[in-house]
Write an enzyme that holds these catalytic residues in place. Structure first.
Site, PDB file in Angstrom:
ATOM      1  N   LYS A 113       0.200  -4.975  -4.729  1.00 10.46           N
ATOM      2  CA  LYS A 113       0.827  -4.406  -5.592  1.00 10.46           C
ATOM      3  C   LYS A 113       2.227  -4.482  -5.557  1.00 10.46           C
ATOM      4  CE  LYS A 113      -3.042  -1.783  -5.511  1.00 10.46           C
ATOM      5  NZ  LYS A 113      -3.415  -0.571  -4.517  1.00 10.46           N
TER       6      LYS A 113
ATOM      7  N   LYS B 215       6.661   0.214   6.147  1.00 14.57           N
ATOM      8  CA  LYS B 215       6.947   1.381   5.129  1.00 14.57           C
ATOM      9  C   LYS B 215       8.005   2.191   5.499  1.00 14.57           C
ATOM     10  CE  LYS B 215       2.639   1.219   2.941  1.00 14.57           C
ATOM     11  NZ  LYS B 215       0.935   1.437   3.393  1.00 14.57           N
TER      12      LYS B 215
ATOM     13  N   LYS C 232       0.909 -12.882   0.193  1.00  5.86           N
ATOM     14  CA  LYS C 232      -0.266 -12.248  -0.376  1.00  5.86           C
ATOM     15  C   LYS C 232      -0.174 -11.692  -1.569  1.00  5.86           C
ATOM     16  CE  LYS C 232      -0.689  -7.587   0.809  1.00  5.86           C
ATOM     17  NZ  LYS C 232      -1.672  -6.599   1.195  1.00  5.86           N
TER      18      LYS C 232
HETATM   19  P1  ADP Z   1      -2.006  -3.469  -1.919  1.00  6.65           P
HETATM   20  O1  ADP Z   1      -1.617  -4.463  -0.764  1.00  6.65           O
HETATM   21  O2  ADP Z   1      -2.216  -4.146  -3.315  1.00  6.65           O
HETATM   22  O3  ADP Z   1      -1.152  -2.229  -1.830  1.00  6.65           O
HETATM   23  P2  ADP Z   1      -4.221  -1.998  -0.686  1.00  6.65           P
HETATM   24  O4  ADP Z   1      -3.273  -1.928   0.559  1.00  6.65           O
HETATM   25  O5  ADP Z   1      -4.357  -0.739  -1.445  1.00  6.65           O
HETATM   26  O6  ADP Z   1      -3.438  -3.105  -1.642  1.00  6.65           O
HETATM   27  O7  ADP Z   1      -5.557  -2.483  -0.255  1.00  6.65           O
HETATM   28  C1  ADP Z   1      -6.889  -2.238  -0.585  1.00  6.65           C
HETATM   29  C2  ADP Z   1      -7.858  -2.898   0.208  1.00  6.65           C
HETATM   30  O8  ADP Z   1      -7.755  -4.258  -0.357  1.00  6.65           O
HETATM   31  C3  ADP Z   1      -7.577  -3.147   1.541  1.00  6.65           C
HETATM   32  O9  ADP Z   1      -9.026  -3.414   2.184  1.00  6.65           O
HETATM   33  C4  ADP Z   1      -6.910  -4.483   1.765  1.00  6.65           C
HETATM   34  O10 ADP Z   1      -7.382  -4.970   2.971  1.00  6.65           O
HETATM   35  C5  ADP Z   1      -7.449  -5.399   0.389  1.00  6.65           C
HETATM   36  N1  ADP Z   1      -6.442  -6.172  -0.065  1.00  6.65           N
HETATM   37  C6  ADP Z   1      -5.300  -5.979  -0.516  1.00  6.65           C
HETATM   38  N2  ADP Z   1      -4.532  -7.054  -1.017  1.00  6.65           N
HETATM   39  C7  ADP Z   1      -5.227  -8.054  -0.312  1.00  6.65           C
HETATM   40  C8  ADP Z   1      -5.183  -9.483  -0.458  1.00  6.65           C
HETATM   41  N3  ADP Z   1      -4.165 -10.071  -0.983  1.00  6.65           N
HETATM   42  N4  ADP Z   1      -6.213 -10.283   0.141  1.00  6.65           N
HETATM   43  C9  ADP Z   1      -7.203  -9.735   0.611  1.00  6.65           C
HETATM   44  N5  ADP Z   1      -7.421  -8.492   0.828  1.00  6.65           N
HETATM   45  C10 ADP Z   1      -6.601  -7.789   0.168  1.00  6.65           C
END
Ligand code: ADP
Ligand code: TRP
Length: 354
Positions: A221, A114, A218
């Site tokens: 967002k 970040k 993965k």
């Molecule tokens: P993003 O990566 O989309 O910004 P967040 O960081 O807000 O999502 O993640 C919120 C929750 O969802 C966390 O527990 C994170 O580990 C899980 N998570 C997000 N993306 C994935 C993914 N592709 N596979 C498994 N878990 C995920």
């Protein structure tokens, strides 16, 4: 309720939830709510580390609340709250920061990623370059201190509720490891046994990583490759039909290519085991038709998301219900948090004269 282990988890308020959030976190929240003493929250303070537009932030908090409820978290079983409704968290964040090293925070993978983004530097650049730019003098290009101390705030979310289990996706494991380290450090520095060391929780043996459908890593967002829980049927089908595949196997029993493996991984999460096997066999004997496979996958994903989407819109429009849920959640979360905070203050010598 008191002899059940405490489960706590949260999701940052940065947009609607996608299948990665669902399988990595939300579906576990729903499954755990009857067997554990569960608290689930929306991390709006963590969302501030990437300086969102204030109106959008508020909308996002509401979206995720509605998604928690629509996915089946029952506010009578689990405590649902908004992080900023518990000011004890912010105070304990200040206190815990006194036991956290800047170096260990700077070495966190998510911080480096970040910080790179905030400075506008390419991924793959040396850590030394990032460090130099971080302490450089140009105040227009800065990495905010909140981002550095993100893991302290997350540790406080967990420790203030004395949680034992924290259901999160694989990408959060480093943050959990830091939380355990901070808990151990606090306990041993003051010679107390205040905080349990929290563990991740999965129903299978491994943490899930839901892949994107663009052939890359993965689903996320910021990757722009998400299937959202509230995507309508047409949009969802279109996204799945556009998924990247390969030219098709040319020889029997060829190793499965990465983009096709991603489709199979999604199928393993959403489809019946016989269906997954059928497509594995079809790849092995070169009879696979990706169009059919994607159609099947889209239907199976819709079986999971349609009931959630249908409930979501009603809940999202019910302001009175949402307010009731979060008010009750805040009361319960604060009651517990204020007890821990009082203990922490006492242990650290912050005591009153009156
Ligand atoms: P993003 O990566 O989309 O910004 P967040 O960081 O807000 O999502 O993640 C919120 C929750 O969802 C966390 O527990 C994170 O580990 C899980 N998570 C997000 N993306 C994935 C993914 N592709 N596979 C498994 N878990 C995920
Ligand atoms: N860092 C988590 C994420 O990006 C969100 C989060 C904040 C969290 N505090 C937490 C998750 C406490 C579990 C427990 O997804």
């Amino acid at each position: 309720m008191n002899d059940k282990e405490v489960v706590l988890s949260g999701i940052r308020a940065t947009g609607n939830l996608h299948l990665g959030n669902y399988y990595g976190a939300l579906s576990k929240f729903v499954k755990m709510q009857n067997d554990y003493d569960c608290l689930y929250f929306i991390a709006d303070l963590h969302a501030l580390t990437t300086t969102p537009d204030p109106n959008i932030l508020h909308e996002n908090v509401k979206n995720i609340l509605a998604e928690y409820l629509a996915a089946g978290i029952n506010p009578d079983n689990a405590t649902i709250f908004v992080q900023s409704d518990v000011p004890e968290i912010s105070e304990m964040y200040l206190l815990l920061n006194m036991h956290v090293g800047i170096g260990e925070l700077m070495r966190t993978t998510s911080f480096k990623d970040k910080a790179r983004k905030q400075l506008g530097i390419k991924s793959g650049s040396e850590d030394e370059d990032i460090e130099k730019q971080i302490i450089g003098t140009d105040s227009n290009k800065r990495v905010n201190a909140g981002l550095l101390t993100y893991p302290t705030l997350m540790a406080v979310d967990i420790l203030i509720q004395k949680a034992h289990k924290v259901p999160v996706g694989k990408d959060q494991e480093q943050h959990l490891e830091l939380t355990r380290r901070f808990a151990r450090r606090f306990n041993s520095f003051y010679g107390v046994d205040l905080f349990p060391e929290p563990q991740n929780f999965n129903f299978g043996t491994q943490s899930v990583k839901v892949p994107g459908l663009d052939g890359s890593g993965k689903m996320g967002k910021s990757e722009g490759n998400c299937i959202y829980l509230i995507d309508d049927e047409k949009v969802l089908r279109k996204k799945v039909m556009r998924a990247v595949t390969d030219e098709g196997p040319t020889e029997p029993n060829q190793p499965i290519s990465a983009p096709v493996q991603n489709l199979l991984t999604l199928m393993e999460l959403t489809s019946a085991p016989e269906i997954v096997q059928q497509y594995r066999d079809a790849y092995a004997d070169c009879s696979i038709r990706y169009g059919d496979m994607k159609k099947q996958l889209a239907e199976d994903i819709l079986k999971v998301t349609t009931p959630i989407r249908e409930r979501y819109h009603d809940i999202r429009n019910d302001d009175a219900y949402i307010a009731r849920v979060v008010r009750q959640g805040a009361e319960r979360a604060r009651e517990r948090a204020s007890k821990t905070l009082a203990e922490v203050r006492e242990i650290m010598g912050i005591r009153k004269f009156y």
